[in-house]
Motif scaffolding. Structure first.
Motif, PDB file in Angstrom:
ATOM      1  N   ASN A  59       0.825  -1.207   0.000  1.00 39.48           N
ATOM      2  CA  ASN A  59       0.000   0.000   0.000  1.00 39.48           C
ATOM      3  C   ASN A  59       0.860   1.259   0.000  1.00 39.48           C
ATOM      4  N   LEU A  60       1.898   1.254   0.809  1.00 39.21           N
ATOM      5  CA  LEU A  60       2.754   2.437   0.906  1.00 39.21           C
ATOM      6  C   LEU A  60       3.450   2.741  -0.412  1.00 39.21           C
ATOM      7  N   GLU A  61       3.739   1.692  -1.200  1.00 33.20           N
ATOM      8  CA  GLU A  61       4.392   1.900  -2.497  1.00 33.20           C
ATOM      9  C   GLU A  61       3.542   2.762  -3.422  1.00 33.20           C
ATOM     10  N   LEU A  62       2.226   2.649  -3.301  1.00 35.27           N
ATOM     11  CA  LEU A  62       1.325   3.312  -4.234  1.00 35.27           C
ATOM     12  C   LEU A  62       1.177   4.803  -3.998  1.00 35.27           C
ATOM     13  N   VAL A  63       1.020   5.217  -2.743  1.00 31.76           N
ATOM     14  CA  VAL A  63       0.436   6.531  -2.490  1.00 31.76           C
ATOM     15  C   VAL A  63       1.414   7.691  -2.581  1.00 31.76           C
ATOM     16  N   ASP A  64       2.713   7.465  -2.335  1.00 28.52           N
ATOM     17  CA  ASP A  64       3.710   8.527  -2.495  1.00 28.52           C
ATOM     18  C   ASP A  64       3.270   9.846  -1.852  1.00 28.52           C
ATOM     19  N   HIS A  65       2.960   9.790  -0.571  1.00 30.10           N
ATOM     20  CA  HIS A  65       2.591  10.978   0.225  1.00 30.10           C
ATOM     21  C   HIS A  65       1.246  11.589  -0.165  1.00 30.10           C
ATOM     22  N   SER A  66       0.448  10.853  -0.941  1.00 29.87           N
ATOM     23  CA  SER A  66      -0.881  11.368  -1.266  1.00 29.87           C
ATOM     24  C   SER A  66      -1.949  10.816  -0.327  1.00 29.87           C
ATOM     25  N   GLY A  67      -1.571   9.870   0.541  1.00 28.95           N
ATOM     26  CA  GLY A  67      -2.518   9.281   1.476  1.00 28.95           C
ATOM     27  C   GLY A  67      -1.954   9.258   2.882  1.00 28.95           C
ATOM     28  N   LEU A  68      -2.653   8.583   3.776  1.00 35.65           N
ATOM     29  CA  LEU A  68      -2.225   8.472   5.172  1.00 35.65           C
ATOM     30  C   LEU A  68      -2.307   7.009   5.594  1.00 35.65           C
ATOM     31  N   ALA A  69      -1.296   6.551   6.312  1.00 33.59           N
ATOM     32  CA  ALA A  69      -1.229   5.151   6.729  1.00 33.59           C
ATOM     33  C   ALA A  69      -1.476   5.018   8.223  1.00 33.59           C
ATOM     34  N   PHE A  70      -1.984   3.853   8.620  1.00 27.76           N
ATOM     35  CA  PHE A  70      -2.116   3.500  10.034  1.00 27.76           C
ATOM     36  C   PHE A  70      -1.544   2.101  10.223  1.00 27.76           C
ATOM     37  N   LYS A  71      -1.159   1.774  11.434  1.00 24.26           N
ATOM     38  CA  LYS A  71      -0.587   0.467  11.723  1.00 24.26           C
ATOM     39  C   LYS A  71      -1.643  -0.608  11.480  1.00 24.26           C
ATOM     40  N   THR A  72      -1.294  -1.601  10.681  1.00 26.02           N
ATOM     41  CA  THR A  72      -2.223  -2.657  10.292  1.00 26.02           C
ATOM     42  C   THR A  72      -2.890  -3.289  11.517  1.00 26.02           C
ATOM     43  N   ASP A  73      -4.212  -3.406  11.464  1.00 29.16           N
ATOM     44  CA  ASP A  73      -5.049  -4.024  12.499  1.00 29.16           C
ATOM     45  C   ASP A  73      -5.181  -3.177  13.766  1.00 29.16           C
ATOM     46  N   ASP A  74      -4.633  -1.967  13.765  1.00 31.05           N
ATOM     47  CA  ASP A  74      -4.695  -1.107  14.960  1.00 31.05           C
ATOM     48  C   ASP A  74      -5.943  -0.217  14.852  1.00 31.05           C
ATOM     49  N   ARG A  75      -6.998  -0.609  15.552  1.00 30.00           N
ATOM     50  CA  ARG A  75      -8.261   0.106  15.458  1.00 30.00           C
ATOM     51  C   ARG A  75      -8.174   1.530  15.999  1.00 30.00           C
ATOM     52  N   LYS A  76      -7.464   1.707  17.078  1.00 29.03           N
ATOM     53  CA  LYS A  76      -7.320   3.045  17.665  1.00 29.03           C
ATOM     54  C   LYS A  76      -6.565   3.962  16.709  1.00 29.03           C
ATOM     55  N   ALA A  77      -5.496   3.459  16.096  1.00 29.77           N
ATOM     56  CA  ALA A  77      -4.728   4.271  15.155  1.00 29.77           C
ATOM     57  C   ALA A  77      -5.583   4.657  13.952  1.00 29.77           C
ATOM     58  N   LEU A  78      -6.392   3.722  13.447  1.00 37.09           N
ATOM     59  CA  LEU A  78      -7.263   4.027  12.317  1.00 37.09           C
ATOM     60  C   LEU A  78      -8.300   5.067  12.715  1.00 37.09           C
ATOM     61  N   GLN A  79      -8.872   4.924  13.892  1.00 43.61           N
ATOM     62  CA  GLN A  79      -9.834   5.924  14.374  1.00 43.61           C
ATOM     63  C   GLN A  79      -9.217   7.325  14.377  1.00 43.61           C
ATOM     64  N   GLU A  80      -7.995   7.430  14.878  1.00 41.66           N
ATOM     65  CA  GLU A  80      -7.340   8.744  14.969  1.00 41.66           C
ATOM     66  C   GLU A  80      -7.043   9.328  13.589  1.00 41.66           C
ATOM     67  N   VAL A  81      -6.648   8.487  12.644  1.00 38.37           N
ATOM     68  CA  VAL A  81      -6.388   8.979  11.292  1.00 38.37           C
ATOM     69  C   VAL A  81      -7.682   9.457  10.639  1.00 38.37           C
ATOM     70  N   ILE A  82      -8.765   8.720  10.816  1.00 35.71           N
ATOM     71  CA  ILE A  82     -10.048   9.140  10.239  1.00 35.71           C
ATOM     72  C   ILE A  82     -10.479  10.479  10.825  1.00 35.71           C
ATOM     73  N   GLU A  83     -10.350  10.627  12.127  1.00 41.48           N
ATOM     74  CA  GLU A  83     -10.740  11.888  12.770  1.00 41.48           C
ATOM     75  C   GLU A  83      -9.883  13.042  12.260  1.00 41.48           C
ATOM     76  N   PHE A  84      -8.589  12.807  12.069  1.00 44.22           N
ATOM     77  CA  PHE A  84      -7.694  13.831  11.533  1.00 44.22           C
ATOM     78  C   PHE A  84      -8.124  14.233  10.118  1.00 44.22           C
ATOM     79  N   VAL A  85      -8.455  13.250   9.302  1.00 45.95           N
ATOM     80  CA  VAL A  85      -8.857  13.512   7.914  1.00 45.95           C
ATOM     81  C   VAL A  85     -10.174  14.276   7.864  1.00 45.95           C
ATOM     82  N   LEU A  86     -11.119  13.883   8.691  1.00 45.72           N
ATOM     83  CA  LEU A  86     -12.406  14.571   8.707  1.00 45.72           C
ATOM     84  C   LEU A  86     -12.270  16.021   9.163  1.00 45.72           C
TER      85      LEU A  86
END
Length: 374
Positions: A307-334
């Motif tokens: 996944n990281l190979e594709l986005v070249d700083h156009s997206g945001l990553a979270f630690k795989t399977d880490d629900r709390k990290a994904l929640q925080e990234v979604i809140e940041f994006v929103l």
């Protein structure tokens, strides 16, 4: 050239139960090669939802062959019947898609000496938790087969290219998946789903365990937002996982499982989402991420290397399977629409420069011609 494709469930992808990225990949390259004047054949599953009298799709010849329609035997039995049929037809290139189908590439390599055999290593399929131990062993054997049986092996990511070199000492050819950068889209199809442009998050993919939509749903339940989280896709030999997703969705009215979508509906879902979420545990090179980027969308994705190979700083990553990290990234994006828009523009430029289907097919056509001349 006479080119034969074996291994995908068939084309067009929208009539194939359980179709995924491989089917979309084959549809895009096969139809473009046919448009270039080549004689292209795609073997399709006997259960394709297509009139049995239809033998051509957009210039591509379709050949039905049966299979034993079980989770472990569907693909390999179809590939066997397709390969046996192909042995008695003229072909310059026989191209296998996937490591499982590549286990039978030795048959035309041995019995059809004038034909060049190609395999595309799409992903390390044995990581998928749906497979039994025996199936996983066979898919690991498929990795070896994809690298040693064909005349040439294609990989769709640099991560897979490095793996093949480091693990097996084999050189491969990098030709990625692609996408078309589309123009403005209408909104009538998403309105039928009760959605508003720019006011929902989107996930697209097969509803199987390695796509980890359970992680995304559980993370989103803790996000404070009135945006729906829409997941488009269906299950294939993963009924228990689908039931789990439906249960999780029933706990939060914002979670919308809208089933398999294609055509205008899918294009509009990509075009009008606020951002795209892709939480997968394993990939080759995600077609749905490229489609989202082509639509100018920021992608929130798991931090696996593919996944990281594709986005070249156009997206945001979270630690795989880490629900709390994904929640925080979604809140940041929103909370930062300007950043979302800027990264979406960058994502579209990356696809235009690196992942257009026309560029992919030009490279594939050159590889075929070089092989035939060799």
């Amino acid at each position: 050239m006479k080119i034969v494709f074996i291994g995908a469930k068939g084309i067009p992808a929208n009539v194939i139960p359980g179709a995924g990225g491989v089917e979309m990949h084959v549809e895009q390259i096969a139809t473009r090669l046919a448009a270039h004047g080549h004689h292209v054949t795609v073997y399709i599953r006997d259960y394709a939802d297509l009139p049995r009298t239809q033998a051509v799709y957009r210039g591509v010849h379709l050949v039905r062959r049966p299979s034993l329609r079980t989770k472990n035997l569907d693909t390999i039995t179809h590939v066997f019947f397709s390969t046996w049929h192909a042995l008695f037809r003229p072909a310059d290139i026989i191209h296998y898609h996937g490591v499982g189908p590549s286990t039978l590439a030795w048959l035309p390599r041995l019995l059809k000496r004038k034909t060049k055999i190609v395999s595309t290593f799409h992903s390390r399929d044995w990581f998928d938790t749906k497979w039994s131990p025996v199936a996983k062993w066979y898919l690991r054997f498929g990795e070896l087969s994809a690298l040693y049986f064909p005349h040439r092996t294609i990989v769709i990511s640099h991560v897979l290219q490095k793996f093949c070199k480091n693990a097996f000492g084999r050189d491969t050819v990098y030709i990625p998946n692609g996408a078309d950068v589309s123009g403005p889209q209408g909104a009538e199809e998403i309105e039928k789903l009760g959605l508003e442009p720019g006011r929902y998050l989107l996930g697209v993919g097969r509803l199987v365990p390695n796509k980890a939509y359970d992680v995304a749903i559980e993370a989103y339940r803790n996000v404070k937002s009135d945006f729906p989280f829409v997941i488009a896709g269906d299950a294939f030999h993963s009924d228990a996982y689908l039931m789990r997703l439906k249960y999780l969705a029933s706990l939060d009215s914002r979670i919308r499982l809208v089933g398999f979508q294609t055509g205008d509906a899918l294009r509009q879902l990509f075009a009008h989402c606020y951002a795209f979420i892709h939480p997968s545990r394993a990939e080759g090179l995600s077609t749905s991420i490229i489609e989202a980027m082509a639509s100018g969308k920021l992608v929130i994705m798991s931090d696996i290397r593919e996944n990281l190979e594709l986005v070249d700083h156009s997206g945001l990553a979270f630690k795989t399977d880490d629900r709390k990290a994904l929640q925080e990234v979604i809140e940041f994006v929103l909370g930062d629409p300007a950043m979302v828009e800027e990264r979406g523009r960058r994502a579209r430029r990356i696809v235009q420069q690196e992942y257009s289907w026309d560029r992919v097919v030009d490279r594939l056509e050159s590889l075929y011609k070089d092989l035939i001349r060799s």
